[in-house]
Enzyme design. Structure first.
Site, PDB file in Angstrom:
ATOM      1  N   TRP A 102       0.827  -1.211   0.000  1.00 46.98           N
ATOM      2  CA  TRP A 102       0.000   0.000   0.000  1.00 46.98           C
ATOM      3  C   TRP A 102       0.855   1.252   0.000  1.00 46.98           C
ATOM      4  CZ3 TRP A 102      -4.312  -0.657  -2.141  1.00 46.98           C
ATOM      5  CH2 TRP A 102      -5.058  -1.821  -1.935  1.00 46.98           C
ATOM      6  N   ASP A 171      -2.260   6.456   6.104  1.00 43.61           N
ATOM      7  CA  ASP A 171      -3.274   5.552   5.577  1.00 43.61           C
ATOM      8  C   ASP A 171      -3.563   4.515   6.660  1.00 43.61           C
ATOM      9  OD1 ASP A 171      -4.760   3.598   4.348  1.00 43.61           O
ATOM     10  OD2 ASP A 171      -3.354   3.244   2.692  1.00 43.61           O
ATOM     11  N   LYS A 195     -12.853  -2.105   6.237  1.00 38.47           N
ATOM     12  CA  LYS A 195     -12.122  -3.023   7.113  1.00 38.47           C
ATOM     13  C   LYS A 195     -12.742  -3.034   8.518  1.00 38.47           C
ATOM     14  CE  LYS A 195      -9.178  -3.022   3.582  1.00 38.47           C
ATOM     15  NZ  LYS A 195      -8.185  -2.240   2.876  1.00 38.47           N
TER      16      LYS A 195
HETATM   17  C1  LIG Z   1      -7.660  -1.737   1.711  1.00 40.21           C
HETATM   18  C2  LIG Z   1      -6.572  -0.761   1.745  1.00 40.21           C
HETATM   19  C3  LIG Z   1      -6.441   0.230   0.766  1.00 40.21           C
HETATM   20  C4  LIG Z   1      -7.343   0.322  -0.445  1.00 40.21           C
HETATM   21  O1  LIG Z   1      -8.546   0.857  -0.079  1.00 40.21           O
HETATM   22  P1  LIG Z   1      -9.645   1.221  -1.196  1.00 40.21           P
HETATM   23  O2  LIG Z   1     -10.718   1.779  -0.311  1.00 40.21           O
HETATM   24  O3  LIG Z   1     -10.005  -0.056  -1.869  1.00 40.21           O
HETATM   25  O4  LIG Z   1      -9.073   2.203  -2.100  1.00 40.21           O
HETATM   26  C5  LIG Z   1      -5.422   1.150   0.893  1.00 40.21           C
HETATM   27  N1  LIG Z   1      -4.571   1.120   1.930  1.00 40.21           N
HETATM   28  C6  LIG Z   1      -4.658   0.165   2.895  1.00 40.21           C
HETATM   29  C7  LIG Z   1      -3.693   0.174   4.027  1.00 40.21           C
HETATM   30  C8  LIG Z   1      -5.660  -0.788   2.828  1.00 40.21           C
HETATM   31  O5  LIG Z   1      -5.752  -1.731   3.790  1.00 40.21           O
END
Ligand SMILES: *Cc1c(COP(=O)(O)O)cnc(C)c1O
Length: 359
Positions: A102, A171, A195
């Site tokens: 990511w 993030d 999540k």
């Molecule tokens: C799932 C995830 C993403 C992607 O998220 P989207 O909402 O599908 O764009 C980005 N960063 C992390 C750390 C994730 O777990």
């Protein structure tokens, strides 16, 4: 029959009580005669839902008054662009820490907007650890530093907030609301909801007010934090149903005792699973113990040929979605808020049983 435990990395399991409430309110939200899906986002019913959700989110996290909480669309992946577009504020450079898949995506998107300085990377060791703070080469001219506290695919997590001289952008897609977070340490916090928070389609962004309003020239309104904040995340039609479900999850979290209680529970779940893996002499987790994720636990079996039977038998035992990410292989158990300790106990018991039969 109880519902199976779903260890999906996302979209992920939601608390059963939340699904039950959504079901009860599906056709007629509290005497309004409408499903939440059918409401105008500007009507008094939905505005009440939206305001309550924001108030509960702020209360759960203790969001300071000089931060805006936004309910956006586009997923965490849109934030990979929105962060540089909003936070560069006339500067040409940004710092990024590379700790996994990511991080890499965030880096490649940021490169479209600025010069990216990767302060450190653990790619050479397959993202099984995190470079310690003293090894980072920060750029004094960087507008901000971006990192990914929990790498959902690699199962690598930083348990401390680094000290740097610039605003931090994080993030937290796979950890937000799984434990307390000191919001005041950050410039921007963002997470896709699917999540720990609610359905896909909603993205939570918490941003410090003084960092807003200096978006790059030509930035679309939809990608401007200041514009979205000014309209209370309702510049256009927001993801109303996802916002509502997230609100139910916030209420559920408060009823569980809030984020301190969730942290205790989540830590206990992770410890139980890692202990079972480490003591098995059969299953393996490759991550440096200092940086193991509380949320996403990848593990391998001694022989890849066992993966398919493991997954099939786990499914029969009511343990779903344990396959690892396609780029990593093996297994991955995501043990977000909605997985109770009993779910992890059931997984650990199944793993011991499988080992006895196949080991
Ligand atoms: C799932 C995830 C993403 C992607 O998220 P989207 O909402 O599908 O764009 C980005 N960063 C992390 C750390 C994730 O777990």
């Amino acid at each position: 029959m109880p519902r199976p435990y779903n260890f999906s990395a996302g979209p992920a399991m939601l608390p059963e009580a939340v699904l039950e409430q959504a079901k009860a309110e599906m056709l007629d939200w509290r005497g309004s005669g409408m499903s939440v899906m059918e409401m105008s986002h500007r009507g008094k019913e939905f505005v009440a839902i939206a305001e309550q959700a924001e108030a509960d989110l702020r209360e759960l996290l203790g969001v300071p008054t000089n931060y805006k909480a936004l309910f956006l669309q586009g997923g965490a992946s849109s934030q990979f662009a929105m962060v540089p577009m909003n936070l560069l504020r006339g500067k040409a450079k940004a710092d990024y820490l590379n700790t996994g898949q990511w991080s890499k995506k965030a880096i490649s998107e940021a490169k479209k907007f600025c010069q990216v300085n990767v302060v450190a990377s653990s790619e050479a060791v397959n993202f099984t650890t995190v470079p310690t703070r003293d090894t980072w080469k920060c750029d004094p001219d960087a507008a901000y530093l971006h990192y990914t506290p929990n790498e959902t695919i690699n199962g690598v997590e930083m348990h401390e907030i680094p000290e740097v001289g610039v605003p931090l952008a994080v993030d937290v897609s796979s950890t937000l609301l799984s434990r307390p977070l000191d919001v005041s340490k950050f410039g921007v916090i963002y997470a896709g909801a699917q999540k720990n928070i609610g359905p896909a389609g909603l993205t939570i962004v918490i941003v410090r007010e003084d960092l807003m309003g200096q978006t790059v020239a030509g930035a679309p309104t939809m990608l401007d934090y200041a514009a979205m904040a000014k309209e209370g995340s309702m510049y256009n039609t927001p993801p109303t149903y996802a916002w509502y479900i997230a609100g139910l999850v916030f209420q559920w979290l408060k009823a569980q005792g809030g984020l301190t209680a969730m942290a205790e529970r989540n830590q206990a779940k992770a410890e139980l699973l890692y202990k079972a893996i480490d003591e098995s002499g059969f299953y393996k987790n490759p991550v440096d113990p200092a940086y193991r994720s509380w949320m996403n636990v990848p593990f391998t079996l001694p022989d890849e040929a066992m993966d398919k039977p493991f997954l099939a038998e786990a499914k029969s035992a009511g343990l779903l979605t344990l396959a690892g990410h396609r780029s990593v292989g093996g297994m991955r158990a995501s043990i977000y808020n909605a997985i109770p300790l009993e779910g992890v106990k059931a997984l650990v018991d199944f793993m011991a049983d499988f080992q006895k039969r196949r080991g």
